[in-house]
Design an enzyme around this catalytic site. Structure first.
Site, mmCIF file in Angstrom:
data_model
loop_
_atom_site.group_PDB
_atom_site.id
_atom_site.type_symbol
_atom_site.label_atom_id
_atom_site.label_comp_id
_atom_site.label_asym_id
_atom_site.label_seq_id
_atom_site.Cartn_x
_atom_site.Cartn_y
_atom_site.Cartn_z
ATOM 1 N N CYS A 1 0.842 -1.190 0.125
ATOM 2 C CA CYS A 1 0.002 -0.124 -0.003
ATOM 3 C C CYS A 1 0.690 1.273 -0.032
ATOM 4 O O CYS A 1 1.499 1.782 -0.980
ATOM 5 C CB CYS A 1 -1.003 0.016 1.231
ATOM 6 N N HIS B 1 -3.583 -5.664 2.443
ATOM 7 C CA HIS B 1 -3.110 -5.666 3.560
ATOM 8 C C HIS B 1 -3.707 -6.924 4.284
ATOM 9 O O HIS B 1 -4.164 -7.800 3.425
ATOM 10 C CB HIS B 1 -3.736 -4.379 4.440
HETATM 11 N N1 GLN Z 1 -1.901 7.021 2.050
HETATM 12 C C1 GLN Z 1 -2.208 6.097 1.015
HETATM 13 C C2 GLN Z 1 -3.627 6.093 0.270
HETATM 14 O O1 GLN Z 1 -4.589 6.194 1.185
HETATM 15 C C3 GLN Z 1 -1.827 4.594 1.647
HETATM 16 C C4 GLN Z 1 -2.871 3.984 2.709
HETATM 17 C C5 GLN Z 1 -2.413 2.487 3.023
HETATM 18 O O2 GLN Z 1 -1.281 2.261 3.011
HETATM 19 N N2 GLN Z 1 -3.528 2.009 3.336
HETATM 20 O O3 GLN Z 1 -3.687 5.962 -0.778
#
Ligand code: GLN
Length: 259
Positions: A94, A208
């Site tokens: 992510c 995740h």
């Molecule tokens: N900040 C990033 C987004 O919202 C990644 C979020 C995350 O790692 N879940 O796109």
């Protein structure tokens, strides 16, 4: 045999218990009598590309990404690029995945990425892409897992199941291969049916979960690829009792099917 894992920014880049992926890799090595060495590199720390076989970076909110992006570019890009060229395994989830690309654009703000893979992420208007997701990885990634029957996907081709929650939409450039095709869920941008990125042994993904306990075959694949770097060939990994892991996979897969 020993797996040497390097966690990048474990304090800053670790949402949704992404650190669980490291624990899972450790256990699967230990259960097989394979040594496991864990090192970390946080802000301002450099690392030796020859000293690690698997490099891991978890997810992070926009705020966490802002905190690490410039530091990552300055103190880790060179070593990370050398590691990838030398066959090290890289798994980025992510927020960590987004930072491997050219940039993450948030309105007027542009967070420069490492440019290790040909992709860009944009925070476009629209809802966050949230939910359970299942993807079908490229056949060569899944090949051995399929043969060993540890796909946990009920005999079909191994599926990667997990959970996504991102505001950024990632677009692969012509030079980038996806990790897989979306079966259920949003994937990179909710439009092109692609999820993640792959370049040699580098994998970036929005999943995740943590990802690896739900997809034990993928964990084993990463372990084998990482060990092959020094062993010269992928070792045969002893089978484990994966009843719990298979259950975790089934339930994540069923959740993705329910949408
Ligand atoms: N900040 C990033 C987004 O919202 C990644 C979020 C995350 O790692 N879940 O796109």
């Amino acid at each position: 045999m020993e797996l040497r894992l390097l966690a990048l920014y474990p304090e800053q880049m670790n949402i949704y218990a992404d650190r669980g992926n490291i624990l899972f890799l450790r256990r699967r090595c230990e259960w097989r009598g394979i040594g496991f060495e864990l090192a970390s590199a946080g802000p301002r720390e450099r690392f030796d590309p020859a000293a690690h076989d698997l490099i891991y970076v978890g997810g992070g909110q926009d705020r966490d990404q802002r905190l690490v992006a410039a530091d990552m570019l300055e103190t880790k890009r060179e070593a990370l690029a050398a590691s990838v060229d030398d066959g090290a395994v890289v798994l980025a989830v992510c927020g960590g995945y987004q930072l491997l690309g050219h940039s993450y654009q948030l309105g007027d703000e542009r967070i420069a990425g490492l440019g290790l893979v040909d992709l860009e992420t944009v925070r476009e208007p629209g809802p966050r892409l949230i939910g359970n997701v299942a993807i079908e990885p490229a056949a060569d990634l899944a090949g051995r897992a399929l043969a060993s029957g540890s796909g946990g996907a009920g005999g079909g081709s191994p599926v990667i199941a997990g959970f996504e929650n991102h505001g950024g939409r990632t677009h692969l450039g012509p030079g980038a291969e996806p990790l897989g095709r979306v079966l259920e869920g949003h994937g990179n941008n909710g439009r092109d049916g692609l999820e993640g990125v792959r370049r040699a042994n580098l994998i970036g993904t929005y999943l995740h979960g943590p990802l690896l306990p739900k997809n034990a075959w993928l964990a084993d694949r990463l372990i084998a690829l990482a060990l092959a770097r020094r062993a010269g060939a992928e070792p045969e990994l002893a089978p484990l009792d994966d009843a719990l892991e298979a259950g975790a996979h089934r339930s994540a897969r069923a959740a993705a099917r329910r949408g």
